[in-house]
Scaffold this active site. Structure first.
Site, short mmCIF file in Angstrom:
data_model
loop_
_atom_site.label_atom_id
_atom_site.label_comp_id
_atom_site.label_asym_id
_atom_site.label_seq_id
_atom_site.Cartn_x
_atom_site.Cartn_y
_atom_site.Cartn_z
N TYR A 89 -11.57 5.81 -9.55
CA TYR A 89 -11.25 6.38 -8.14
C TYR A 89 -11.01 7.95 -8.42
CZ TYR A 89 -9.05 1.61 -7.82
OH TYR A 89 -9.02 0.51 -7.68
N GLY B 212 0.85 -1.24 -0.10
CA GLY B 212 0.05 0.16 0.15
C GLY B 212 0.60 1.39 -0.01
N ARG C 77 -8.38 3.88 -13.56
CA ARG C 77 -8.23 4.64 -12.39
C ARG C 77 -8.91 5.99 -12.33
NH1 ARG C 77 -4.25 5.92 -9.84
NH2 ARG C 77 -4.95 4.82 -7.78
N GLU D 239 4.26 -6.41 1.30
CA GLU D 239 4.06 -6.52 -0.01
C GLU D 239 3.59 -5.29 -0.90
OE1 GLU D 239 0.37 -8.11 1.34
OE2 GLU D 239 1.23 -10.32 1.39
N PRO D 240 4.66 -4.62 -1.46
CA PRO D 240 4.71 -3.44 -2.10
C PRO D 240 4.31 -4.13 -3.71
CG PRO D 240 6.90 -3.81 -1.80
CD PRO D 240 6.11 -5.01 -1.13
N GLY D 241 3.15 -3.24 -4.21
CA GLY D 241 2.73 -3.46 -5.74
C GLY D 241 3.09 -2.13 -6.61
N ARG D 242 2.18 -1.23 -6.07
CA ARG D 242 2.22 0.18 -6.83
C ARG D 242 3.50 0.63 -6.66
NH1 ARG D 242 -2.45 2.98 -7.23
NH2 ARG D 242 -3.25 2.32 -5.19
N CYS E 203 -17.39 5.18 -25.39
CA CYS E 203 -18.65 5.99 -25.37
C CYS E 203 -19.32 5.99 -24.03
CB CYS E 203 -19.53 4.95 -26.20
SG CYS E 203 -21.13 5.93 -26.79
C1 LIG Z 1 -3.03 -7.79 0.46
C2 LIG Z 1 -2.39 -7.08 -0.42
N1 LIG Z 1 -1.14 -6.82 -0.31
C3 LIG Z 1 -0.58 -5.82 -1.06
C4 LIG Z 1 -1.41 -5.10 -1.93
C5 LIG Z 1 -0.57 -4.11 -2.91
O1 LIG Z 1 -0.99 -2.78 -2.73
P1 LIG Z 1 -0.24 -1.43 -3.43
O2 LIG Z 1 -0.05 -1.93 -4.88
O3 LIG Z 1 -1.10 -0.59 -2.97
O4 LIG Z 1 1.39 -1.78 -2.68
C6 LIG Z 1 -2.75 -4.86 -1.93
C7 LIG Z 1 -3.63 -4.03 -2.55
O5 LIG Z 1 -4.00 -2.96 -1.99
C8 LIG Z 1 -3.43 -6.18 -1.02
O6 LIG Z 1 -4.71 -6.20 -1.12
N1 LIG Z 2 -6.44 -1.07 -8.21
C1 LIG Z 2 -6.29 -0.11 -6.94
C2 LIG Z 2 -5.59 -0.53 -5.82
C3 LIG Z 2 -6.21 -2.15 -5.30
C4 LIG Z 2 -5.19 -2.36 -4.36
C5 LIG Z 2 -5.50 -4.15 -4.30
N2 LIG Z 2 -5.99 -4.17 -2.82
C6 LIG Z 2 -5.57 1.28 -7.64
O1 LIG Z 2 -5.59 1.44 -8.66
O2 LIG Z 2 -5.29 2.07 -6.73
#
Ligand SMILES: Cc1ncc(COP(=O)(O)O)c(C=O)c1O
Ligand SMILES: N[C@@H](CCCC[NH3+])C(=O)O
Length: 435
Positions: A335, A249, A331, A291-294, A362
Site C-alpha cells: 500500500y 476501520g 504494508r 469492529e476495530p482491528g488496527r 530479493c
Molecule cells: C468486516 C471488517 N470489519 C472490521 C475490519 C477491521 O478493520 P480495521 O483493522 O481497519 O479496524 C475489516 C477490515 O478492514 C473488515 O473487513
Molecule cells: N491489511 C490492511 C487492511 C485490510 C483490512 C481488512 N478488511 C492493512 O494493512 O491496512
C-alpha cells in the site's frame, strides 16, 4: 528522538522501552526481527471503546477484528478487556477457540465461507454469522437443516460509499467483492430469504466501508443508508432489528501526517447518530456493534531489526539494510504505507542524516522506509519501527524462505514470548521429497 505520538519511552541507558522493558535486551534475548507489544496500550485501546459504550448506557459489542493480529495471547487479552471477536476464517476461529474465547461472542465474516468453515462455526454455537452472499445462505440453510440447529445472522451490505482511503482497503463501495448491494434489490431479496427460514435468527445489518479512516463522515452516511433500508423493512414487513453493526476501520497514527479520531468521541458520535436515526423511523435503538482491528493492535506494536549492510550512493541516498522487510511487514510494498522508526540503542543521540531502510528480500520493492532521519548508523544497531502492531505479524509470509519472527508481550516491566520464532525446520516440515 521518539515523536511524542508514539507511546514508547526511553530508559536511563538511552534505550527504547516497551511495557517497561528495554527492547535492546529483548532483541538480544529473542533475536531479530522481533515483534514487541506493550500490552497496556492494547488494553487502553480496548477500554477507549468498551468503557465509552458503558458510560453511554447503550447496548453494544466491540468486536476486535482479529485479522489485524490474531494469536492465542492477543485474543486472551482482548477477552479480558470485555471485547467480542470478529473472525474471517476457520484459522482465526480455531485460534479463538484455542484461546478460550467465549464462542457466543464470536462473529464470523468472509466473502467465501466454505461449507467446512460454516459447519465448524455452527457446530460450536458461534455468536453470529455475518452473511455475505446468496451461495452462503444456501450453505447455511443446508447445514442448519442437516444438523437441526439455529444460528444468529447479520447481513453484510455494501452501502455504495467510496471511503477516503487507499483503494485496496476500501470495502463499502458498490463495485466490491463484499456483501449484498443495498440499492439494486439484492439486499431485499436476501432479507426475505433469511426471514423466511425459521432456523435463522436474522438480527440486522452490517456494513464496513474501509480501513484506516480518519473521518466519521463515511460511517455516519453508511448508518443513514442502513436506516433507510431498515425503515423500508419496518414499514413493509414490521421488521425491527436487534443489531446494527457499523464495522471497523478506525485509523491510527503511523506518521505525523496521520490524524486519528479520538475513539471515545467516535463512539459518542456513532451512538448519538444511531439513536437519532432509530427514533426517526420509530424503532428502539438497536444494539450497536463495531469492529476495530488496527485501532486495538496497531500503535501497541513495534518491530525490531538488526542493521546489517549499508550502501551510499553519492548524491542519491544512503541505504541501510535490515534483517527483515516485506516478509514481516508487507504494508509498504502493498500500500506504499509510510512508517517511522528510531535506533533503539541510540534513541537519545541526535540525528545525523536521513537513510532509506531496505528489507532483505530479493525484490527492489522491499523497502520499509524511504526517508528516515537517524543518528549515525552502524552495523548491529537495533532499528525499531513503530505502529506495526496491526497487519504486520498477521500478513507475515515466508517469501525467500524467511522464517516468521517471534512475538513478545511486555507489560509492567515484564516480558513474555507469546509466539516462537519459526525455524528452518518449520519451513520444510510439510515438504515431501519427490522420488
Ligand atoms: C468486516 C471488517 N470489519 C472490521 C475490519 C477491521 O478493520 P480495521 O483493522 O481497519 O479496524 C475489516 C477490515 O478492514 C473488515 O473487513
Ligand atoms: N491489511 C490492511 C487492511 C485490510 C483490512 C481488512 N478488511 C492493512 O494493512 O491496512
Amino acid at each position: 528522538m521518539i515523536p511524542d505520538y508514539h507511546p514508547f519511552n526511553v530508559n536511563k541507558a538511552g534505550h527504547l522501552e516497551a511495557g517497561g522493558v528495554d527492547v535492546v535486551e529483548l532483541a538480544e534475548t529473542y533475536g531479530t526481527p522481533l515483534y514487541v507489544y506493550d500490552v497496556s496500550i492494547i488494553r487502553n485501546n480496548c477500554r477507549d471503546f468498551v468503557r465509552t459504550f458503558r458510560e453511554l448506557g447503550v447496548r453494544a459489542q466491540v468486536a476486535y477484528a482479529s485479522k489485524a493480529f490474531s494469536t492465542v495471547a492477543m485474543l486472551q487479552v482482548v477477552n479480558q478487556e470485555g471485547m467480542s471477536l470478529d473472525v474471517v476464517s476457520q484459522g482465526e476461529l480455531y485460534t479463538a477457540l484455542q484461546a478460550g474465547f467465549p464462542v457466543s461472542k464470536i462473529h464470523l465474516h468472509g466473502n467465501n465461507k466454505s461449507l467446512e468453515e460454516l459447519t465448524m462455526a455452527i457446530e460450536h454455537g458461534i455468536g453470529c454469522i455475518v452473511v455475505d452472499n446468496f451461495y452462503e445462505i444456501e450453505l447455511i440453510e443446508r447445514i442448519l437443516q442437516e444438523k437441526n440447529k439455529t444460528v444468529n445472522v447479520l447481513m453484510r451490505v455494501t452501502p455504495g460509499i467510496e471511503s477516503n482511503t487507499h483503494h485496496y482497503i476500501m470495502t463499502g463501495n458498490e463495485d466490491s467483492k463484499f456483501g449484498f448491494n443495498l440499492s439494486n434489490g439484492q439486499a431485499d431479496q436476501a432479507f426475505l430469504r433469511l426471514r423466511n427460514n425459521s432456523s435463522i435468527q436474522f438480527k440486522g445489518l452490517h456494513s464496513h466501508i474501509g480501513s484506516q479512516l480518519f473521518e466519521t463522515e463515511g460511517l455516519l452516511l453508511a448508518a443513514e443508508l442502513l436506516f433507510q433500508k431498515l425503515d423500508h423493512w419496518h414499514i413493509e414487513y414490521g421488521f425491527v432489528p436487534d443489531v446494527l453493526n457499523l464495522g471497523g476501520g478506525f485509523g491510527i497514527r503511523y506518521t505525523a501526517e496521520d490524524e486519528p479520531l479520538s475513539y471515545p468521541s467516535l463512539v459518542r458520535e456513532l451512538t448519538s447518530a444511531v439513536k437519532e436515526q432509530a427514533a426517526s423511523i420509530g424503532i428502539p435503538t438497536p444494539e450497536i456493534w463495531i469492529e476495530p482491528g488496527r485501532a486495538i493492535a496497531g500503535n501497541a506494536g513495534l518491530t525490531l531489526y538488526t542493521v546489517g549492510s549499508m550502501k551510499e550512493i553519492p548524491g542519491v541516498r544512503s541505504y541501510i539494510s535490515v534483517d527483515g522487510g516485506m516478509t514481516d511487514n508487507l504494508r509498504p510494498a502493498l500500500y506504499q504505507a509510510v512508517y517511522e522508526g528510531v535506533l533503539a540503542n541510540k534513541v537519545s543521540q541526535p540525528d545525523a542524516g536521513s537513510v532509506a531502510v531496505a528489507g532483505k528480500c530479493c525484490e527492489s520493492g522491499d523497502m520499509l522506509i524511504w526517508d528516515l532521519p537517524l543518528p549515525e548508523v552502524k552495523p548491529n544497531d537495533i532499528l525499531a519501527v513503530f505502529s506495526t502492531g496491526a497487519y504486520g505479524y498477521s500478513m507475515a509470509n515466508n517469501y525467500n524462505r524467511f522464517p516468521k519472527p517471534a512475538v513478545v508481550f511486555a507489560e509492567n516491566g515484564t516480558a513474555q514470548q507469546v509466539v516462537k520464532r519459526e525455524t528452518y525446520h518449520d519451513l520444510v516440515k510439510n515438504d515431501i521429497s519427490y522420488e
